[in-house]
Design a protein around this motif. Structure first.
Motif: not given
Length: 151
Positions: A1-26
């Motif tokens: 499962m891959k999830r991407t979360i983006i939050k925009k702040h006043d002066n920057f953008e924050e991005k978090f990608e989360f890939i959940d596999e069987e044995k690993w989390v990236y």
């Protein structure tokens, strides 16, 4: 499962990608020009939430982003629990239905052999088993779907 979360702040953008596999989390995190990647091995000793908490502290992830990620992980865990509960309910109903029908059929054939009234008691036993299985299945489903409803 891959999830991407983006939050925009006043002066920057924050991005978090989360890939959940069987044995690993990236994990890939970026905040403005800053980027950080990490991999976590899934095991029973430490939960993914524990690894992510350490990752959040090391990389100064904002509270809003951290809260959003934890909310996504909670929903994922809740969906898995709901799936397990539903599958166990279906399995229980199936086994109960099969056993009720088999027991009703076997009792009916036993009485048919004893009294020599073949198909009468077999049909009565089979339909009684089906009726009891249906009633019990209805009660089980009602218990899980409408737990606050009282008869």
């Amino acid at each position: 499962m891959k999830r991407t979360i983006i939050k925009k702040h006043d002066n920057f953008e924050e991005k978090f990608e989360f890939i959940d596999e069987e044995k690993w989390v990236y994990v890939h995190y970026s905040r403005g020009e800053y980027q950080k990647k990490a991999m976590f091995l899934k095991n029973n000793e430490q939960s993914i939430e524990h690894h992510l908490d350490d990752f959040f502290k090391e990389n100064n992830v904002t509270f809003r982003m951290e809260h959003e990620i934890k909310k996504v992980l909670y929903k994922q865990k809740l969906n898995l629990e709901t799936l397990l509960k539903a599958s166990s309910l279906h399995l229980g109903i199936g086994i109960m239905f099969a056993l009720s029908c088999i027991i009703g059929f076997k009792l009916g054939t036993h009485f048919d052999m004893t009294y020599g009234k073949y198909p009468l008691f077999t049909l009565i036993g089979l339909f009684t088993g089906i009726g009891l299985a249906s009633f019990t299945g209805y009660k089980m489903i009602k218990k899980y779907i409408m737990p606050d409803f009282k008869d």
